[in-house]
Scaffold this motif. Structure first.
Motif, PDB file in Angstrom:
ATOM      1  N   GLU A  23      86.372  95.577  77.528  1.00  9.37           N
ATOM      2  CA  GLU A  23      86.011  96.274  78.605  1.00  9.37           C
ATOM      3  C   GLU A  23      84.568  96.512  78.845  1.00  9.37           C
ATOM      4  OE1 GLU A  23      87.004 100.316  78.790  1.00  9.37           O
ATOM      5  OE2 GLU A  23      87.111 100.649  80.895  1.00  9.37           O
ATOM      6  N   PRO A  60      95.055  90.879  81.560  1.00  9.12           N
ATOM      7  CA  PRO A  60      96.419  90.660  82.132  1.00  9.12           C
ATOM      8  C   PRO A  60      96.545  89.785  83.448  1.00  9.12           C
ATOM      9  CG  PRO A  60      95.913  92.773  82.190  1.00  9.12           C
ATOM     10  CD  PRO A  60      94.783  92.301  81.442  1.00  9.12           C
ATOM     11  N   ALA A  64     101.292  89.947  87.520  1.00 10.65           N
ATOM     12  CA  ALA A  64     102.103  90.711  86.868  1.00 10.65           C
ATOM     13  C   ALA A  64     102.715  92.161  87.350  1.00 10.65           C
ATOM     14  CB  ALA A  64     101.641  91.104  85.396  1.00 10.65           C
ATOM     15  N   GLU A  66     103.221  94.894  86.373  1.00  5.39           N
ATOM     16  CA  GLU A  66     102.938  96.240  85.800  1.00  5.39           C
ATOM     17  C   GLU A  66     101.517  95.719  84.796  1.00  5.39           C
ATOM     18  OE1 GLU A  66     104.880  99.202  83.231  1.00  5.39           O
ATOM     19  OE2 GLU A  66     106.327  98.913  84.744  1.00  5.39           O
ATOM     20  N   GLN A  67     100.334  96.332  85.240  1.00  2.00           N
ATOM     21  CA  GLN A  67      99.209  96.010  84.673  1.00  2.00           C
ATOM     22  C   GLN A  67      98.993  96.602  83.086  1.00  2.00           C
ATOM     23  OE1 GLN A  67      96.674  93.597  86.092  1.00  2.00           O
ATOM     24  NE2 GLN A  67      98.401  92.991  87.134  1.00  2.00           N
ATOM     25  N   ASN A  68      98.942  95.945  82.029  1.00  2.08           N
ATOM     26  CA  ASN A  68      98.706  96.581  80.915  1.00  2.08           C
ATOM     27  C   ASN A  68      97.197  96.368  80.576  1.00  2.08           C
ATOM     28  OD1 ASN A  68      98.558  97.377  78.252  1.00  2.08           O
ATOM     29  ND2 ASN A  68      99.880  95.820  77.265  1.00  2.08           N
ATOM     30  N   LEU A  69      96.556  97.485  80.837  1.00  2.00           N
ATOM     31  CA  LEU A  69      95.010  97.538  80.699  1.00  2.00           C
ATOM     32  C   LEU A  69      94.653  97.995  79.451  1.00  2.00           C
ATOM     33  CD1 LEU A  69      94.263  99.228  84.151  1.00  2.00           C
ATOM     34  CD2 LEU A  69      94.201  96.680  83.373  1.00  2.00           C
ATOM     35  N   ASP A  70      95.730  97.979  78.466  1.00  2.00           N
ATOM     36  CA  ASP A  70      95.310  98.508  77.029  1.00  2.00           C
ATOM     37  C   ASP A  70      94.436  97.139  76.322  1.00  2.00           C
ATOM     38  OD1 ASP A  70      96.747 100.687  77.378  1.00  2.00           O
ATOM     39  OD2 ASP A  70      98.701 100.197  76.340  1.00  2.00           O
ATOM     40  N   ILE A  71      94.905  96.065  76.747  1.00  2.00           N
ATOM     41  CA  ILE A  71      94.080  94.921  76.112  1.00  2.00           C
ATOM     42  C   ILE A  71      92.631  94.899  76.315  1.00  2.00           C
ATOM     43  CG2 ILE A  71      93.927  93.529  78.281  1.00  2.00           C
ATOM     44  CD1 ILE A  71      95.552  91.789  75.346  1.00  2.00           C
ATOM     45  N   GLU A  73      90.975  97.333  75.765  1.00  2.00           N
ATOM     46  CA  GLU A  73      90.427  98.212  74.659  1.00  2.00           C
ATOM     47  C   GLU A  73      90.186  97.672  73.445  1.00  2.00           C
ATOM     48  OE1 GLU A  73      90.023 101.859  74.730  1.00  2.00           O
ATOM     49  OE2 GLU A  73      90.183 101.336  77.109  1.00  2.00           O
ATOM     50  N   SER A  74      90.652  96.298  73.473  1.00  2.00           N
ATOM     51  CA  SER A  74      90.567  95.526  71.968  1.00  2.00           C
ATOM     52  C   SER A  74      89.084  95.093  71.717  1.00  2.00           C
ATOM     53  CB  SER A  74      91.306  94.262  72.196  1.00  2.00           C
ATOM     54  OG  SER A  74      92.761  94.413  72.718  1.00  2.00           O
TER      55      SER A  74
END
Lengths: 217, 391
Positions: A23, A60, A64, A66-71, A73-74
């Motif tokens: 991010e 992502p 898609a 649903e957006q998986n925004l956790d990525i 955070e990697s």
């Protein structure tokens, strides 16, 4: 200006550490309108590089549902390219240009004594090459087709200096039509190149430009 | 009767700006123009105002002190050729000559006289064909130009009157000196249509030169292809200038009317006829009335066929200013032809307009026209995009 890396590189480099989040990189790329961030450790050693494309690949899909925004955070070390191709401050501009061409990359960190001191991008190289064409100085262009023979260039340069005129740049490349010929492209610092052109023609040189398109040759 | 009064700035002193006998920049063209107007009965003595000299302070509005000092030294033969090189003085293009400072300050003074004439409210339009030396840089002479009278006049208008100035440059060479002088100023919009700098001096004037910082979006360039003819020139000129003026809404227009885009001109490769030298000022005149209460200062510029092209072009420029947008037609006055033909190395034209095509057919006309249209689109992109957002 010498045509070496330390003359054209940017010294203000934005860097992140391998532990920083994707991010943060995304934010910096957008804020500074840049496309690459070198990743360094505590000793300023380059351990990786992240490009806008690396981040896009990791992010992502916008299609898609649903957006998986956790990525986001990697840590960057999960996506960074490593090891990194680097340049030395004394490398030649032409070498960096071939490096970009051969490896299909657009940015190299510059290191000295194993520490990051700058970056060179595709844009820096293009800018330098534009300078080489002499376009930044007020001048007129003349193109001449000559036999590929020793001593031609000094004769032509003499004709120009005899008319008290400075040369901004010279290019010399093989003629497309005939390998026994060369094309010399000169930018001369005058608004009135006509006396030079007349003299070149008088001495038997083939002036390709100025000329009528499709009418000459 | 003229609804608007016009002033013609003139003095034989303009002839003192002379580099060499065989130099292409020859102010005799100013006298030839004056004489043509007189012989045509198109210029009354009371319309003529003599130029004043520009002061050093006025020249400093644009130029650096050390450069002015170098010109002053060269003027009295005290500048060495090494010293001259760094200021572009003593080159083949701008050789040193006696009293070059005074001669150059006289041209600047002429342009300031024209500006004063309009700003004092005495005249609506003023013409100084002795000016228009658009290549002069802040600290360097170049392209036959020592002091940049157009840039000085614009800065003078900025400082004394705080006007928004539109500069229109139709010389076949890029108006680089004026463009760079105001590159970051949003109150001065520079517009230059010229033969592409790919080959021609000075090499700049690309569409992507749009200004810097605050001045971004206030520098317009229309580099047209070599061998461009009347129709294509006028198509892209008219469309772009109309849109730029509408977008910028100037308080005054300064036009540089170089007459070197004609096919006869020995230094450039455009293939235009006398037609463009009528249509160019007509549009500027109309726009000055539409947006600026008529305020228009017209200058000369390049023009190296001093016999066949320049006198007719600049005389028509004056006619348009003087006759509310009208030009003269038909044969040129006999008196002028008889006086100057013996001195001219070429056959003088007999009419105001070119009667037949003055060049061989251009084989790639279609491609050139198309390329110029694409250039026009790129040049105006920035205005058109902005309008999209407004809508």
């Amino acid at each position: 200006m010498r045509m070496i890396v330390e003359e054209v590189m940017s010294r203000d480099v934005i860097t992140l550490s391998p532990q920083d989040k994707i991010e943060s990189a995304l934010k910096l790329l957008n804020e500074h309108h840049i496309r690459h961030i070198p990743i360094t450790d505590e000793e300023d050693q380059v351990v990786g590089i992240v490009s806008d494309r690396d981040i896009r690949d990791a992010a992502p899909s916008i299609l898609a549902a649903e957006q998986n925004l956790d990525i986001l955070e990697s840590p960057l070390q999960s996506i960074m390219s490593s090891p990194v191709i680097t340049a030395h401050p004394l490398d030649f501009i032409e070498d960096i240009a071939s490096l970009f061409y051969d490896y299909e990359i657009a940015c190299v960190p510059v290191t000295h004594a194993n520490k990051l001191i700058g970056v060179v991008t595709e844009k820096d190289i293009l800018y330098t090459l534009i300078q080489v064409t002499g376009i930044r100085e007020q001048s007129s262009q003349i193109e001449i087709r000559v036999p590929n023979k020793i001593g031609t260039l000094p004769k032509i340069a003499q004709i120009i200096s005899d008319r008290n005129t400075n040369i901004s740049s010279v290019f010399l490349y093989p003629s497309k039509e005939d390998q026994s010929e060369r094309v010399i492209v000169l930018r001369v610092q005058t608004m009135n190149p006509m006396p030079i052109i007349d003299e070149l023609k008088k001495q038997g040189y083939h002036v390709i430009w100025p000329n009528l398109p499709g009418m000459s040759e | 009767m003229n609804a608007h009064k016009s002033a013609f700035v003139f003095s034989e002193a303009f002839l003192s700006y002379k580099f060499r006998d065989d130099h292409p920049f020859n102010q005799k063209r100013v006298v030839l123009t004056y004489d043509l107007l007189k012989a045509s009965g198109a210029l009354d003595d009371e319309q003529i105002i003599p130029p004043r000299m520009a002061t050093d302070e006025e020249i400093k509005l644009i130029h650096k002190s050390n450069y002015i000092e170098a010109v002053q030294k060269a003027s009295v033969g005290l500048l060495s050729s090494e010293q001259g090189m760094q200021y572009g003085i003593g080159t083949q293009d701008t050789p040193m000559f006696e009293n070059m400072h005074e001669a150059s300050a006289q041209l600047v003074g002429g342009t300031l006289t024209a500006v004063d004439a309009v700003m004092n409210g005495d005249y609506t339009h003023a013409v100084n064909i002795g000016g228009g030396l658009h290549h002069g840089f802040k600290g360097k002479a170049s392209g036959f130009c020592i002091y940049n009278d157009a840039a000085i006049a614009i800065q003078y208008l900025r400082e004394h009157y705080n006007l928004k100035v539109l500069y229109v440059d139709t010389d076949a060479h890029h108006g680089d000196g004026v463009q760079w002088a105001f590159y970051d100023d949003p109150n001065v919009c520079t517009f230059s249509i010229h033969e592409t700098g790919r080959y021609l001096f000075p090499g700049t004037g690309n569409v992507n030169e749009r200004g810097h910082n605050e001045g971004f979006g206030y520098s317009f360039n229309l580099p047209i292809d070599a061998f461009t003819e009347d129709d294509s020139f006028l198509e892209v000129y008219s469309k772009s200038l109309e849109e730029v003026t509408e977008y910028f809404r100037p308080d005054i227009i300064i036009s540089q009317n170089g007459a070197d885009a004609h096919a006869y001109d020995p230094l450039t490769h455009l293939c235009c006829s006398m037609k463009i030298f009528e249509e160019i000022p007509k549009l500027v005149h109309r726009l000055a009335h539409k947006y600026c209460n008529g305020k228009w200062v017209a200058l000369g510029g390049g023009g190296y066929d001093i016999w066949r092209v320049v006198p007719r072009s600049w005389a028509q420029l004056w006619n348009i200013a003087n006759l509310d947008g009208q030009t003269l037609q038909g044969p040129l006055p006999k008196e002028w032809l008889e006086k100057w033909q013996p001195k001219s190395p070429v056959q003088l034209p007999t009419h105001w307009q070119d009667l037949s095509r003055v060049y061989k057919e251009i084989p790639r006309k279609k491609e050139i026209t198309e390329k110029n249209q694409l250039t026009l689109g790129k040049a105006l992109e920035i205005i058109r995009n902005e309008q999209k957002y407004i809508l």
